[in-house]
Design an enzyme around this catalytic site. Sequence first.
Site, PDB file in Angstrom:
ATOM      1  N   LYS A 518     -12.766   7.802 -48.499  1.00 45.55           N
ATOM      2  CA  LYS A 518     -11.840   8.472 -47.577  1.00 45.55           C
ATOM      3  C   LYS A 518     -10.417   7.964 -47.812  1.00 45.55           C
ATOM      4  CE  LYS A 518     -12.851   5.030 -44.031  1.00 45.55           C
ATOM      5  NZ  LYS A 518     -13.658   4.722 -42.841  1.00 45.55           N
ATOM      6  N   TYR A 744      21.818  -0.407 -45.170  1.00 43.99           N
ATOM      7  CA  TYR A 744      22.232   0.143 -43.872  1.00 43.99           C
ATOM      8  C   TYR A 744      22.399  -0.967 -42.837  1.00 43.99           C
ATOM      9  CZ  TYR A 744      21.207   4.971 -45.201  1.00 43.99           C
ATOM     10  OH  TYR A 744      21.220   6.190 -45.786  1.00 43.99           O
TER      11      TYR A 744
HETATM   12  C1  LIG Z   1     -14.505   3.615 -43.277  1.00 45.11           C
HETATM   13  C2  LIG Z   1     -15.893   3.559 -42.968  1.00 45.11           C
HETATM   14  C3  LIG Z   1     -16.765   2.730 -43.689  1.00 45.11           C
HETATM   15  C4  LIG Z   1     -16.310   1.787 -44.757  1.00 45.11           C
HETATM   16  O1  LIG Z   1     -15.784   0.616 -44.181  1.00 45.11           O
HETATM   17  P1  LIG Z   1     -15.335  -0.638 -45.065  1.00 45.11           P
HETATM   18  O2  LIG Z   1     -15.025  -1.698 -44.085  1.00 45.11           O
HETATM   19  O3  LIG Z   1     -14.135  -0.204 -45.804  1.00 45.11           O
HETATM   20  O4  LIG Z   1     -16.440  -0.952 -45.962  1.00 45.11           O
HETATM   21  C5  LIG Z   1     -18.106   2.810 -43.404  1.00 45.11           C
HETATM   22  N1  LIG Z   1     -18.565   3.645 -42.426  1.00 45.11           N
HETATM   23  C6  LIG Z   1     -17.757   4.423 -41.707  1.00 45.11           C
HETATM   24  C7  LIG Z   1     -18.328   5.282 -40.649  1.00 45.11           C
HETATM   25  C8  LIG Z   1     -16.394   4.404 -41.928  1.00 45.11           C
HETATM   26  O5  LIG Z   1     -15.600   5.176 -41.206  1.00 45.11           O
END
Ligand SMILES: *Cc1c(COP(=O)(O)O)cnc(C)c1O
Length: 850
Positions: A518, A744
């Site tokens: 993601k 700035y």
């Molecule tokens: C983002 C996410 C993960 C992965 O988490 P990490 O700490 O990056 O391994 C696993 N499960 C769900 C539901 C997530 O949203």
Amino acid sequence: MISLYDFLNAANGQLFGEPGAQLFTNFSVDPYLAEESDLFVALHAERGKTQDYIAEAIRRGVAGVVCTYPPDCDTDGVSVIMVRDTFDAMMAWARFVIRKYQPNVVAIAGSSSKSTTAQATAHLLSQNHQVHRGNIGISGRINVPLSVAGMRPDDEFLVIKLDVEKPGDMAAIMDILTPQVAIISHIDCHHPSAFSDCDQYIDEMYKLVEAVPEDGLVVLNMDDTNIVPLADVVRANLRTIAMEAFGTDLMAYNILPDIARTGFDLRYGSDRFVARWIPLLGRLHLYSTLSALAVALYVGIPIDDGLRALTKLKPLPGRLSPLRAKDGAIVIDDTYSANMISTQSALKWLKDIKYEHQVMVILGDMDDVAENGHAAHRAVGKEAADVADVLITLGGEAAQTARSAIDHGTDSSHVFTAHSWEEAISFSQRYGLGENDLIYVKGGRVSRMETIVRALLADKADEVYTVRFVADESDEAVSPSQSLYPSWVEVNTDTIANNIQILKSLVGEKVALCSVVKANAYGHGAVAIARVAMSNGADYLAVASIAEALELRDAGIDSPILVLSHTPLHAIRQAVRSNLTVTVFDLEQARAYDRAVRDMNAPLKYHVKIDTGMGRLGVLVDDALHMFRYLDALSHLELEGIYTHFSVADEDLSFTREQAYAFKRVVQAVRASGFAFKFAHAANSAGTLQSSDFHFGMVRTGIAMYGVTPSPGMDLPEGIRPALTWKTTVLQVKTLPPGHAVGYGNSYRTTEAEKIAILPVGYADGLRRSPRSWQSVLIRGQRAPLVGRVSMEKCAVSVQEIPGVMAGDEVVLLGRQGDDAITADEVARWLGTINYEVLTSIVRHIPRKA
Ligand SMILES: *Cc1c(COP(=O)(O)O)cnc(C)c1O
């Protein structure tokens, strides 16, 4: 061949030290392309890099160097020639050699297709003469000496293209050579920015035509209204060419454009030659061919012989050259250069061939359109709309083309505006062309569209038929891997592959590994990471939204994909069509999904998400069993898994155990009530690393796969490493006097004289400004602290303590350089956040290079 003493003589040069070689095969002006036995000419380089370039050329073994200042490196065995001005010296040498050998010069000028005209003309002349065809890869006046360099004393003809870039250039060239033949086939009034108007540009062409002596030849294209008046000043023999218009010496008609060749009939005086063809595409190339025939006639080659010889021509790289692309598609590589005439003409060709399969058009910014830039790019959009099933543009100017195409009726969902090669390439691959579909690629020299062509090729070996960029007077050596963006992210996919293999062996064969990609794979580039993951042991992919899932599908990734967050009802049929797995956390949601997909051929696959304590998305444990009773009745849905998510797996093991226990109870109860499903899963990276008790049937690892720890207190398994480096280059270096402000708000002032480097990265790229900002970057392997406020796309660092920093130096914002590294954890401490946020805040448009 270039003789040392000719050069010294002609250019009024002086030897520096003992001379080495006395003969050189060629000039080189780009140190990175220099070859042994070259004479390297250190042209004025921006950013004070001349000495570096000379050293590089010598390192590559050049036999001689022409320069204005003595080199500060070892020049043993190298002939070093000192001159007042290196460019002038080359021009003076060219003049000297042309006078000495006296070849018949065939000069080709104008706005378009000079190279193909030169190629065709040289090809015909060489039927019965000794011909040297000058350089065709380089533009500008420097092309003259570069072309002359390859000439041999017994060459009867020198075929050379003449570029003018500013008023007076043609007169300067006419001082070096007197053409026996001049060809002008096109004049583009959107031409170079150094001219105040088209007339001023045309004046340059007058200079050429007037210079041809009475026994010489001038060939003019009478279809170009800018060229017609030139006929009045010709002293030499005049031959005119045209298409489908009587009254010229050579006329092509009944033109048959095609994907592989151009057919035509030819009229010459009262003679007709029917059903002839050339293996070149587009009308511009036909004009080139007619011009070449006119020259052939002038030197006594019978027209029939000429026509026959022309069928043996090969398209030059990047000039409407057809090549094999992936998946059986055909790419028409037209990336050598682009102006109005050549772009419009090519789009006209695309229209004329009435291609029966899909046509994708990829256009970059055009060259030399000066203040007419907007209008020119918009005008092209209208024509693109006519021929393109899908249009991809690259660059800010070309975006006008995209907008104009939409205004002229192209479906906006088939128009993409990209801002990096990588984006353009991924757009084109996502669109998914097939057998015999056509991809037409064009753009100006600045956009370097050949990079895109190379990425599209079916066979890497065909790269030799693509444009090889050669730096000229005004360009620095540019490596094709450089992007149009001032900063970029490099991801070491070997490292990612290794990390995944380690995680897979940690959980073992029985437990499935779901790679969480993601948020653009935590900033690493989702498509590339998903591919690496699947080929290194991952079994499943997870993304947050259906949009992210579709990006992967569009890129041709067909692995199972779980959408972790909510999928809106209106997108649920798309989820089925794309074989995605969605998350269900509510009975009403499930019922609505079921109704929405009931007439589809395949069921909707889903996982139920249970809230075991995190208090975020999911059905509460106590409600879960109730919900499952009703889920059973939804026959268009297929339960594939049940999962939960840990909230403190990185710190509170007892809470996590309670979550895991609650989850296990639900899983058992659901199984006991007769449900069969493939996966129960709970663990994120922290849970995965803590204990195999949390693995269940599958683990969902994100952060650990990227080589970054879930929390500062946790160690990663041996061998797992970070893979991402965010880089940029120094824009400017200057020493500010004491008390000078930076940025700035004048929030920083130098206390003493201080060397400051300006970087082209700011908060719009993800380099946070406040309340706490990035602290330092790496330059030459050392830390340079940020000073003053971060601007939208710039920031300043102090390089007072780092010797030798120059514009163009590589800067590492995140990642390793030399012996030091700036880690996501360190930046997280600076910013008061977590490493996850650091990685995902590098904005998406910044190109990712795997
Ligand atoms: C983002 C996410 C993960 C992965 O988490 P990490 O700490 O990056 O391994 C696993 N499960 C769900 C539901 C997530 O949203």
